[in-house]
Design an enzyme around this catalytic site. Structure first.
Site, PDB file in Angstrom:
ATOM      1  N   HIS A 141      22.784  -2.229  27.075  1.00  0.00           N
ATOM      2  CA  HIS A 141      22.202  -2.574  28.385  1.00  0.00           C
ATOM      3  C   HIS A 141      22.836  -1.777  29.535  1.00  0.00           C
ATOM      4  CE1 HIS A 141      20.263  -5.608  26.166  1.00  0.00           C
ATOM      5  NE2 HIS A 141      21.163  -6.559  26.270  1.00  0.00           N
ATOM      6  N   LYS A 190      12.404  -5.014  32.103  1.00  0.00           N
ATOM      7  CA  LYS A 190      12.367  -5.827  33.323  1.00  0.00           C
ATOM      8  C   LYS A 190      11.814  -5.017  34.491  1.00  0.00           C
ATOM      9  CE  LYS A 190      16.133  -8.901  31.962  1.00  0.00           C
ATOM     10  NZ  LYS A 190      15.334 -10.141  31.988  1.00  0.00           N
ATOM     11  N   LYS A 248      31.029 -13.612  29.631  1.00  0.00           N
ATOM     12  CA  LYS A 248      30.513 -14.952  29.427  1.00  0.00           C
ATOM     13  C   LYS A 248      31.351 -15.939  30.232  1.00  0.00           C
ATOM     14  CE  LYS A 248      27.739 -13.810  25.878  1.00  0.00           C
ATOM     15  NZ  LYS A 248      26.267 -13.961  25.890  1.00  0.00           N
ATOM     16  N   GLU A 272      27.190 -13.788  32.839  1.00  0.00           N
ATOM     17  CA  GLU A 272      26.514 -14.971  32.315  1.00  0.00           C
ATOM     18  C   GLU A 272      27.400 -16.193  32.535  1.00  0.00           C
ATOM     19  OE1 GLU A 272      23.935 -14.128  28.602  1.00  0.00           O
ATOM     20  OE2 GLU A 272      25.740 -12.926  28.317  1.00  0.00           O
ATOM     21  N   HIS A 313      15.803  -5.123  25.844  1.00  0.00           N
ATOM     22  CA  HIS A 313      14.886  -5.901  26.684  1.00  0.00           C
ATOM     23  C   HIS A 313      15.158  -5.710  28.171  1.00  0.00           C
ATOM     24  CE1 HIS A 313      18.273  -8.798  26.433  1.00  0.00           C
ATOM     25  NE2 HIS A 313      17.837  -9.229  27.598  1.00  0.00           N
TER      26      HIS A 313
END
Length: 515
Positions: free
Chosen positions: A269, A211, A367, A245, A207
């Site tokens: 990614h 973008k 994370k 993140e 995904h």
């Protein structure tokens, strides 16, 4: 609608002038079968994206969406689930007339992946839609399911005839990551999928490639004479690609434990972003030419040695995320108290081409870091000579071009400028381009672009099996080494990773950007 013959097998509207490239791309007669309709991805991203495409007039009037799951639902129950997801998560305003038209094409088939009768009912449902909705036999199958179920579903699609493509219709499969867990498993999975669907009918979703700012990287490089002449080892000191993140992995133990940050993010990614950053100019922006250049880059990319000094990993411990106290990974529900799954990973890559020889590419993800941000930072070398006193440039850093992928999508250019006043003092300043302020039209969500590309048969933004296997070839050595070494370093939630990550760059006299 009429079919336009040719290699791209697209549909054209005879009322539109095909020479006008500004016109929107509209999908031809087609349907989508969604496996995994009860998951968060379907509810938060896929169903809203389908509605948003319909709301923008980019889906055909007879578009059909079929849900497949074990739930004891009728068509109207599925329609209610889609309706609630659309109202809660869609990007565009809710319009009743659009919803009513979309709802007419919603169907649900109850079943399990290993049940032949379930897929026979699915095949009958698809045939009915071809007759009732005019989908013309064109269907995509979206596997929003665990990778362990891919082989079973692909074999069922083959057995039931749902994967058959007789040349007059198309059948495509959409696969979510992770695509394998190492090079060997990726090759096995590629073989299973390609036994059922030819490679040009396989769409592996990443995904991030949907973008707008990722795509804008290509425009930035190849539409402007300003940057491409200095986009090489003569002028670039290093490149940092970051996906940070601020959330943890609570509630995702079933997927994340044993997978870790490197497999979850770097393999797909970040290595795709590296390929787009380092690739040569393609002959054209056709899917074939674009993919060929990415494959060349990934083929030339390797881990920098020694791995002990050029990689770092960590696992978040309890800490503070802003003003909220949060748990460490080992206290999260579903994770064992001795879990060695990394939540932070950083690697150093070398791109062994004439353009990039000697330029390290630093890739990091984690994370529970300081803030949510994804960016590509191209950091340039210092000027070879500064005709200023040291006190005049005390705060002067290196020039940097930063592509912000999320949030606040845009591009920032950092350079030195004179401070107003009678003296000569130079400090870093930034010029900033933001999508939100430069354009009046809001950027579509990544899944909108990617789902439309699937229906159009436009594979430019989807990695091929070769790209997937090359990415695993790059990453496998460090994962194998980490597996042998045991526990990752610890870092407090809300910080920017373990001390070993800072040491990775400090050895070379560099430091991580603080986005």
């Amino acid at each position: 609608m009429t079919r336009q013959t040719g290699a791209d097998d697209t549909w054209t509207n005879p009322l539109r002038d095909a020479r006008d490239k500004r016109l929107p791309r509209i999908a031809g007669p087609s349907g989508l079968v969604l496996f995994g309709v009860t998951g968060d991805l379907a509810r938060k991203k896929l169903m809203p994206a389908i509605y948003d495409l319909a709301n923008r007039g980019l889906l055909p009037p007879g578009f059909a969406l079929v849900g497949f799951a074990r739930r004891d639902w009728e068509d109207q129950d599925f329609a209610e689930v889609v309706h609630d997801a659309v109202r809660e998560h869609s990007r565009t305003p809710f319009r009743q007339e659009v919803w009513d038209r979309l709802a007419e094409g919603l169907r649900f088939v109850q079943g399990t992946f290993d049940d032949d009768e379930s897929f026979d009912r699915l095949a009958a449902c698809v045939a009915e839609l071809d007759a009732e909705r005019g989908t013309n036999g064109n269907h995509a199958f979206y596997l929003s399911i665990p990778p362990s179920a891919f082989p079973t579903v692909c074999k069922q699609l083959s057995r039931s005839g749902l994967a058959d493509d007789d040349g007059d219709v198309w059948r495509r499969v959409v696969i979510e990551k992770p695509f394998g867990h190492d090079l060997r498993s990726a090759r096995e999975l590629n073989g299973i999928v390609n036994d059922v669907f030819p490679e040009d009918a396989v769409f592996r979703i990443d995904h991030y490639l949907g973008k707008e700012t990722v795509q804008n990287l290509l425009a930035l490089r190849f539409a402007n004479e300003l940057f491409e002449p200095i986009w090489n080892a003569h002028h670039v000191d290093h490149v940092q690609i970051t996906m940070a993140e601020d959330i943890g992995v609570g509630g995702r133990a079933g997927y994340y434990d044993g997978i870790g940050a490197a497999r979850d993010v770097i393999q797909n990614h970040l290595l795709q972003l590296l390929a787009l950053t380092a690739m040569e100019e393609p002959v054209s922006f056709s899917p074939h030419d674009l993919r060929e250049e990415k494959i060349k880059v990934l083929s030339a990319t390797s881990l920098a040695e020694p791995i002990d000094e050029t990689t770092a990993r960590g696992q978040y411990a309890a800490g503070w995320q802003g003003s909220t106290e949060v748990k460490g990974l080992q206290q999260e529900e579903g994770f064992p108290p001795d879990s060695v799954t990394e939540t932070y990973a950083a690697i150093t890559c070398e791109v062994n081409t004439r353009r990039w020889a000697g330029v390290p590419f630093y890739l990091r993800t984690g994370k529970r870091l300081g803030r949510r941000v994804t960016e590509i930072a191209v950091v340039f070398k210092r000027a070879p000579h500064l005709p200023f006193d040291q006190t005049m440039t005390e705060e002067l850093g290196q020039n940097a071009l930063v592509v912000r992928v999320q949030p606040d999508e845009g591009v920032t250019l950092r350079f030195g400028s004179k401070v107003p006043g009678s003296g000569m003092e130079v400090r870093d300043v930034t010029m900033d381009f933001g999508y939100g302020t430069a354009f009046t039209e809001a950027s579509p969500e990544a899944y909108e672009r990617l789902l439309l590309d699937v229906l159009l048969g436009e594979p430019s933004l989807f990695p091929t099996n070769t790209e997937v296997e090359l990415s695993w070839r790059i990453l496998d050595p460090v994962i194998e080494k980490w597996h042998r070494e045991g526990s990752p370093d610890s870092y407090a939630a809300g910080t920017w990773g373990p001390p070993s990550a800072d040491a990775l760059l400090e050895r070379t006299g560099r430091s991580w950007r603080r986005p």
